[in-house]
Design a protein around this motif. Structure first.
Motif, short mmCIF file in Angstrom:
data_model
loop_
_atom_site.label_atom_id
_atom_site.label_comp_id
_atom_site.label_asym_id
_atom_site.label_seq_id
_atom_site.Cartn_x
_atom_site.Cartn_y
_atom_site.Cartn_z
N GLY A 175 12.40 69.53 -51.20
CA GLY A 175 12.31 69.22 -49.79
C GLY A 175 12.78 67.81 -49.54
O GLY A 175 13.22 67.10 -50.45
N GLY A 176 12.68 67.38 -48.29
CA GLY A 176 13.09 66.03 -47.95
C GLY A 176 13.38 65.90 -46.47
O GLY A 176 13.58 66.90 -45.78
N PRO A 177 13.38 64.67 -45.97
CA PRO A 177 13.62 64.46 -44.54
C PRO A 177 15.05 64.77 -44.15
O PRO A 177 15.98 64.40 -44.86
N ALA A 178 15.24 65.46 -43.03
CA ALA A 178 16.59 65.80 -42.56
C ALA A 178 16.52 66.19 -41.10
O ALA A 178 16.48 67.37 -40.76
N PRO A 179 16.52 65.20 -40.18
CA PRO A 179 16.53 65.53 -38.75
C PRO A 179 17.77 66.31 -38.35
O PRO A 179 18.88 66.01 -38.80
N ALA A 180 17.59 67.31 -37.51
CA ALA A 180 18.71 68.16 -37.10
C ALA A 180 19.73 67.41 -36.26
O ALA A 180 20.90 67.81 -36.20
N ASP B 266 6.82 64.15 -51.28
CA ASP B 266 6.82 62.69 -51.47
C ASP B 266 7.94 61.99 -50.71
O ASP B 266 7.71 60.94 -50.08
N SER B 267 9.15 62.53 -50.76
CA SER B 267 10.27 61.84 -50.11
C SER B 267 10.11 61.85 -48.59
O SER B 267 10.50 60.90 -47.91
N THR B 268 9.55 62.94 -48.06
CA THR B 268 9.31 63.02 -46.62
C THR B 268 8.27 61.98 -46.20
O THR B 268 8.43 61.28 -45.20
N ALA B 269 7.20 61.89 -46.98
CA ALA B 269 6.16 60.90 -46.68
C ALA B 269 6.70 59.48 -46.79
O ALA B 269 6.39 58.61 -45.97
N ALA B 270 7.56 59.23 -47.79
CA ALA B 270 8.12 57.89 -47.98
C ALA B 270 9.00 57.49 -46.81
O ALA B 270 9.14 56.30 -46.51
N ALA B 271 9.59 58.48 -46.14
CA ALA B 271 10.44 58.19 -44.97
C ALA B 271 9.62 58.07 -43.69
O ALA B 271 10.19 57.91 -42.60
N GLY B 272 8.29 58.15 -43.81
CA GLY B 272 7.42 58.03 -42.64
C GLY B 272 7.32 59.31 -41.84
O GLY B 272 6.92 59.28 -40.67
N LEU B 273 7.66 60.43 -42.44
CA LEU B 273 7.67 61.71 -41.74
C LEU B 273 6.68 62.69 -42.39
O LEU B 273 6.97 63.87 -42.56
N SER B 274 5.51 62.21 -42.74
CA SER B 274 4.53 63.02 -43.44
C SER B 274 4.17 64.28 -42.65
O SER B 274 4.14 64.28 -41.42
N LEU B 275 3.86 65.35 -43.40
CA LEU B 275 3.43 66.61 -42.79
C LEU B 275 1.98 66.55 -42.33
O LEU B 275 1.51 67.48 -41.67
N GLU B 276 1.28 65.49 -42.69
CA GLU B 276 -0.11 65.39 -42.27
C GLU B 276 -0.20 65.53 -40.75
O GLU B 276 0.48 64.83 -40.00
#
Length: 287
Positions: free
Chosen positions: A97-102, A195-205
């Protein structure tokens, strides 16, 4: 078409005997892969794994394999099938997974997720087709709730998992006379994939409710061992409801996700996250 069902205990008479089954698991050194491999091996199956980075403490033999390598995948699969002496079950578990805005152009992160999650699965499965047809085997695809209910700021992951289901559908039509194909739809499980999503400030929490790993493993076993191949299986009761709504009432799930996202923006959850700057700005401009 079978309906997605939550994980539940299945009487042993409705399961195949796992002893001696020849199983290949991709992503076998990761959180899901290790747990799936250990459970199947503990039940008496003969399990071999593939992973880009095998670990010394893996519960089964894991062969090094980069799923993005067109030439390397058939070689690694052939070696695994040689060790197994054939193949009864393929568990396509590997994924990232990882951050990827559309709204942003697709870059290396997007290509990497599509290459591993979709094309990596395709490469491995294609290399296994003859062995699966010969054994009248089973393919289990680890998809995701995001294959049917997309979350914001993670377009590549959702797109890869939705495409994975389309690939599974085509495979089922082509091989269904001899091979069963089941898609499993976990929601969020705590693992390094986030982890990479959270590191980018886009946590699923706050966007997802986490579920136990054990439920996912149990559902994979049900998919692999049921006497009749299921088409789709969810891993929790909540997941079954989300799956139904997303498939049949998508506008409802869109509103739920949009409302949750707006709440996250208002709470300041994305402050300082550059990849979410556009989302934050547009929500503020609405007022």
């Amino acid at each position: 078409m079978s309906s997605p069902n939550p994980r539940r205990a299945v009487p042993s008479g409705r399961l195949r005997d796992p002893r001696g089954l020849r199983v290949l698991v991709t992503g076998a050194s990761g959180t899901f892969g290790r747990a799936i491999s250990a459970r199947l091996a503990g039940l008496g199956a003969h399990v071999v794994g593939l992973d880009v980075a095998p670990r010394p403490d893996d519960p089964v033999e894991v062969l090094a394999c980069d799923l993005t390598d067109d030439a390397g995948v058939p070689v690694a699969v052939a070696a695994a099938l040689d060790r197994l002496g054939g193949l009864d079950v393929l568990v396509n578990n590997a994924g990232i997974g990882g951050p990827a805005p559309a709204e942003l152009p697709p870059g290396q992160e997007v290509r990497r997720q599509l290459d591993i999650n979709l094309l990596g699965t395709w490469r491995v499965t294609a290399a296994c087709v003859d062995a699966l047809v010969a054994s009248r085997g089973r393919v289990v695809m680890l998809s995701s709730r995001m294959a049917v209910m997309q979350l914001p700021l993670a377009a590549a992951y959702g797109a890869s998992k939705r495409a994975l289901v389309a690939y599974a559908d085509a495979l089922r039509l082509e091989l269904g006379t001899h091979v069963g194909v089941t898609c499993v739809y976990p929601s969020a499980v705590r693992s390094p994939i986030h982890d990479s999503t959270a590191a980018a400030g886009l946590s699923l929490e706050g966007m997802s409710s986490y579920e136990p790993l054990e439920g996912v493993v149990g559902t994979v076993l049900r998919a692999a061992l049921s006497r009749r191949a299921h088409r789709d299986l969810t891993t929790t009761r909540r997941g079954a409801v989300e799956f139904f709504l997303a498939r049949h009432l998508p506008a409802v799930t869109d509103r739920i996700v949009a409302r949750t996202l707006a709440g996250r923006v208002r709470s300041g959850a994305f402050e300082g996250a550059g990849l979410a700057a556009g989302v934050v700005r547009r929500h503020r401009d609405r007022g």
